[in-house]
Enzyme design. Structure first.
Site, mmCIF file in Angstrom:
data_model
loop_
_atom_site.group_PDB
_atom_site.id
_atom_site.type_symbol
_atom_site.label_atom_id
_atom_site.label_comp_id
_atom_site.label_asym_id
_atom_site.label_seq_id
_atom_site.Cartn_x
_atom_site.Cartn_y
_atom_site.Cartn_z
ATOM 1 N N LYS A 1 24.828 -33.162 38.174
ATOM 2 C CA LYS A 1 23.412 -33.298 38.555
ATOM 3 C C LYS A 1 23.207 -32.767 39.977
ATOM 4 O O LYS A 1 24.090 -32.956 40.835
ATOM 5 C CB LYS A 1 23.021 -34.772 38.456
ATOM 6 N N SER B 1 15.745 -39.451 35.299
ATOM 7 C CA SER B 1 15.684 -38.195 36.013
ATOM 8 C C SER B 1 16.864 -37.260 35.719
ATOM 9 O O SER B 1 16.789 -36.080 36.030
ATOM 10 C CB SER B 1 15.649 -38.466 37.524
ATOM 11 N N SER C 1 18.003 -43.701 35.011
ATOM 12 C CA SER C 1 18.038 -42.237 34.958
ATOM 13 C C SER C 1 19.206 -41.603 34.225
ATOM 14 O O SER C 1 19.192 -40.405 33.989
ATOM 15 C CB SER C 1 18.006 -41.668 36.371
HETATM 16 N N1 GLN Z 1 12.449 -43.557 36.355
HETATM 17 C C1 GLN Z 1 12.841 -44.423 37.431
HETATM 18 C C2 GLN Z 1 12.173 -43.976 38.695
HETATM 19 O O1 GLN Z 1 11.402 -43.080 38.625
HETATM 20 C C3 GLN Z 1 14.324 -44.430 37.578
HETATM 21 C C4 GLN Z 1 14.835 -43.217 38.246
HETATM 22 C C5 GLN Z 1 16.307 -43.237 38.453
HETATM 23 O O2 GLN Z 1 17.041 -44.024 37.857
HETATM 24 N N2 GLN Z 1 16.729 -42.382 39.342
HETATM 25 O O3 GLN Z 1 12.377 -44.517 39.750
#
Ligand code: GLN
Length: 488
Positions: free
Chosen positions: A79, A154, A178
């Site tokens: 990532k 994400s 995410s």
């Molecule tokens: N969707 C969640 C957020 O927007 C989690 C994101 C993540 O785990 N990085 O914060």
């Protein structure tokens, strides 16, 4: 052996073929690179690929002792918020365009030392803010199961890449879901390890009390294999725990009869997509058939998880992102004086969602609001953690859906942040409690969209997740299906 057949294997099977000399590391890497070239333009799962570096590393492996390298010749994807020397770690943000980290994150170093070959960096929501992979400055990633839909986020690039066989496995990061939510939406296996289990040295921080790095893989065995490589104490990360790393693969393929698993009533509520509910019922029946005993349990503070998270996570994000000022990292917008330079760099460099989080986080930390919001959120966080501890007094694990719906359409929730935030309603509590959770494929909708099941265990109970997850996986074939939309 035709090259395509090389890219469909999970990492453990591929590395066995390589060890037996059925093909060379360079052939395996080249097969993946060819597939990336053919399919990535459709998916945008990867935002940078370095063919030469990958081929050189794969060729150099010929001189290595294959038996001693657990990931011998396994092509992987990282990532874009995990520092990897030689690649741009831009976090999907314009403000970090041009940022080439001068060192490897500990996880990347461990992967390479174990014989893995990094192919490239995966697309992601800007700074990991999001659930759809649409806030990346590089444009959205598409879901391999339906190109008009989001892959989740994400770590959407990592999940889409593994679902489409563009890599044997990938690393993602999980702050509120995410890794697990995109894993569910793309039909791959995603693990959010216990807080402190995996070093975050070299992970560009979002919310330091919640972030964890974990693997996205083609099956549960690979998840265990990758954890054996990346988990463990690291002197560069003071939050990494000094807890022995078990041989996780020893937990695979053991009977699960008699295991007590909690089913929390707050996770099977209105708002759950009927097709997700149906798949979950079938999954629970399959587990029951394997001898699991279910227990109705309650996690009563679940309804506060999303607001608690959005206070704690944005507060931490606003201070973590203060370092991006045009001086130290990435992009600078030249201006008349220093103050203007900061303003213009941050104004142009951050996207709308990043700005929203910085503003929200600064607000909840400001004098006068700190006690009302931030301090209160920390107290509720303790209650949420205690909910889990209580359930784990009588249950070995907890089972829930990973996400309330299958993948939604591109653009569907982009203008409605609240509905986007609710996409993580089942994953967020796990980060607040610091415990590990695994998402694994458990079915498809009639339209062919993947559905994921989440297994949650007590802190440092990853073995229980692999034990339970592999038993379910052995009894089903969801993880073996491949997306037709990208069939070559
Ligand atoms: N969707 C969640 C957020 O927007 C989690 C994101 C993540 O785990 N990085 O914060």
């Amino acid at each position: 052996m035709p090259d395509e057949s090389l890219t469909s294997h999970p990492a453990h099977a591929l590395t066995n073929l390589l060890r037996r000399g059925k093909c060379s590391p360079l052939q395996a890497t080249t097969a993946y690179l060819d597939r990336i070239q053919a399919l990535n333009p459709k998916l945008q799962a990867l935002i940078s690929v370095d063919e030469e570096r990958a081929k050189n590393r794969a060729s150099a492996l010929l001189r290595a002792d294959a038996e001693r390298l657990p990931l011998y010749g396994v092509p992987v994807i990282v990532k874009a918020n995990i520092c990897t020397e030689g690649f741009e770690a831009n976090c999907g943000s314009n403000i970090l365009s041009g940022f080439h980290p001068p060192y490897h994150a500990t996880v990347v170093e461990r992967l390479e030392r174990a014989g893995a070959v990094v192919l490239g960096m995966a697309n992601m929501d800007e700074f990991a803010f999001g659930s759809s992979c649409e806030t990346s400055c590089k444009g959205p990633t598409r879901n391999p199961w339906d190109l008009d839909r989001i892959p989740g986020g994400s770590s959407g690039g990592s999940a889409a890449a593994i679902a489409a066989d563009l890599g044997a496995a990938a690393l993602g990061s999980d702050t509120g879901g995410s890794i697990r939510q995109p894993a569910a939406m793309c039909s791959v296996v995603g693990l959010k390890p216990t807080y402190g289990r995996v070093s975050r040295y070299g992970l560009i921080a979002f919310a330091s009390s919640l972030d964890q790095i974990g693997p996205l893989t083609k099956d549960v065995e690979d998840s265990a294999l990758f954890m054996e490589v990346i988990a463990g104490l690291d002197s560069h990360d003071s939050t990494s725990a000094d807890v022995k790393v078990p041989t996780y693969r020893a937990a695979l393929r053991r009977p699960i009869g008699g295991m007590t698993v909690g089913v929390p009533k707050e996770y099977f509520i209105g708002g759950l997509d009927p097709e997700v509910e149906r798949a979950m019922k079938q999954a629970l029946a399959a587990l029951k058939g394997l001898g699991v005993q279910f227990k109705d349990v309650s996690l009563p503070h679940t309804e506060y998880a999303v607001p608690t998270y959005y206070i704690a996570a944005t507060a931490e994000a606003s201070s973590n992102l203060a370092r991006f000022d045009g001086v130290r990292y990435g992009r600078r917008v030249p201006s008349g004086n220093l103050q203007e330079m900061f303003e213009n760099t941050r104004g142009e460099g951050f996207g709308a969602e990043a700005k929203r989080r910085i503003i929200l986080g600064t607000y909840v930390l400001s004098r006068g609001y700190y006690d009302a919001y931030y301090a209160k959120a920390l107290k509720v966080r303790t209650l949420i953690r205690q909910d889990f501890e209580k359930v784990f007094e009588t249950c070995r694990a907890i089972v829930t859906p990973t996400a309330p719906t299958p993948a939604f359409r591109l653009g569907e929730k982009l203008d409605d942040p609240l509905s986007m935030y609710l996409s993580d309603i089942f994953t967020i509590s796990v980060n607040l409690a610091g415990v590990p959770a695994l998402s694994l494929p458990c079915g498809f909708t009639q339209a062919g969209l993947p559905i994921g099941m989440q297994l949650i265990a007590p802190a440092f109970g990853e073995e229980t997740l692999f034990h339970l997850g592999s038993a379910y996986e052995q009894a089903t074939d969801w993880h073996l299906r491949k997306p037709a939309a990208v069939a070559s």
